[in-house]
Motif scaffolding. Structure first.
Motif, PDB file in Angstrom:
ATOM      1  N   THR A   1       3.895  -1.250 -10.485  1.00 56.68           N
ATOM      2  CA  THR A   1       4.511  -2.562 -10.677  1.00 56.68           C
ATOM      3  C   THR A   1       3.472  -3.641 -10.409  1.00 56.68           C
ATOM      4  O   THR A   1       2.424  -3.362  -9.830  1.00 56.68           O
ATOM      5  CB  THR A   1       5.701  -2.757  -9.714  1.00 56.68           C
ATOM      6  N   PRO A   2       3.747  -4.879 -10.800  1.00 57.34           N
ATOM      7  CA  PRO A   2       2.809  -5.960 -10.488  1.00 57.34           C
ATOM      8  C   PRO A   2       2.554  -6.105  -8.990  1.00 57.34           C
ATOM      9  O   PRO A   2       1.505  -6.577  -8.585  1.00 57.34           O
ATOM     10  CB  PRO A   2       3.507  -7.203 -11.052  1.00 57.34           C
ATOM     11  N   GLY A   3       3.480  -5.640  -8.165  1.00 55.49           N
ATOM     12  CA  GLY A   3       3.312  -5.734  -6.716  1.00 55.49           C
ATOM     13  C   GLY A   3       2.459  -4.630  -6.130  1.00 55.49           C
ATOM     14  O   GLY A   3       2.111  -4.669  -4.957  1.00 55.49           O
ATOM     15  N   GLY A   4       2.109  -3.633  -6.927  1.00 50.52           N
ATOM     16  CA  GLY A   4       1.262  -2.554  -6.426  1.00 50.52           C
ATOM     17  C   GLY A   4       1.628  -1.219  -7.027  1.00 50.52           C
ATOM     18  O   GLY A   4       2.659  -1.063  -7.677  1.00 50.52           O
ATOM     19  N   MET A   5       0.764  -0.250  -6.798  1.00 53.26           N
ATOM     20  CA  MET A   5       0.956   1.094  -7.334  1.00 53.26           C
ATOM     21  C   MET A   5       1.264   2.048  -6.192  1.00 53.26           C
ATOM     22  O   MET A   5       0.655   1.973  -5.130  1.00 53.26           O
ATOM     23  CB  MET A   5      -0.290   1.558  -8.073  1.00 53.26           C
ATOM     24  N   THR A   6       2.213   2.944  -6.423  1.00 51.14           N
ATOM     25  CA  THR A   6       2.545   3.987  -5.463  1.00 51.14           C
ATOM     26  C   THR A   6       2.289   5.331  -6.123  1.00 51.14           C
ATOM     27  O   THR A   6       2.693   5.562  -7.254  1.00 51.14           O
ATOM     28  CB  THR A   6       4.016   3.890  -5.019  1.00 51.14           C
ATOM     29  N   LEU A   7       1.604   6.200  -5.397  1.00 55.25           N
ATOM     30  CA  LEU A   7       1.285   7.539  -5.868  1.00 55.25           C
ATOM     31  C   LEU A   7       2.007   8.548  -4.987  1.00 55.25           C
ATOM     32  O   LEU A   7       2.468   8.212  -3.904  1.00 55.25           O
ATOM     33  CB  LEU A   7      -0.221   7.791  -5.778  1.00 55.25           C
TER      34      LEU A   7
END
Length: 85
Positions: A44-50
Motif C-alpha cells: 500500500t502507499p503506507g508501506g509494504m508487508t511481507l
C-alpha cells in the motif's frame, strides 16, 4: 518517495543500508526458523508487508520498498550503483 539523482558515466554511487530496525521490523534475528523466501502480503502507499517462510509478517519501513525498487531498476538499466549492508 525518496529518489536518487540520475547518475552519469563520470559518477558512481554507493548506497549503504543499516538493515534491522532501519529498513524493516521485526529484526531478522527474531525470525528464527523462518526467513527467506519472503512473499508480499500487502503493498500500500503506507508501506509494504511481507511474510517469511513461516508466515511471520515483516514490515518494510517508510519508503524502503520504493528505494529498493528504484535502485533495482537503475542497476538493471546499467547505472553504476553499488549497494552494501
Amino acid at each position: 518517495a525518496a529518489a536518487l539523482a540520475p547518475m552519469t558515466q563520470s559518477t558512481r554511487a554507493l548506497v549503504v543500508f543499516d538493515l534491522d530496525a532501519c529498513c524493516w521490523s521485526p529484526e531478522m534475528y527474531e525470525l528464527w526458523g523462518g526467513g527467506a523466501p519472503f512473499s508480499v502480503v500487502r503493498d500500500t502507499p503506507g508501506g509494504m508487508t511481507l511474510a517469511d517462510a513461516r508466515g511471520v509478517q515483516v514490515r518494510l519501513l517508510a519508503d524502503v520498498a520504493a528505494v529498493f525498487a528504484d535502485l533495482h531498476a537503475r542497476m538493471a538499466g546499467g547505472e553504476p550503483i553499488g549497494a552494501a549492508i
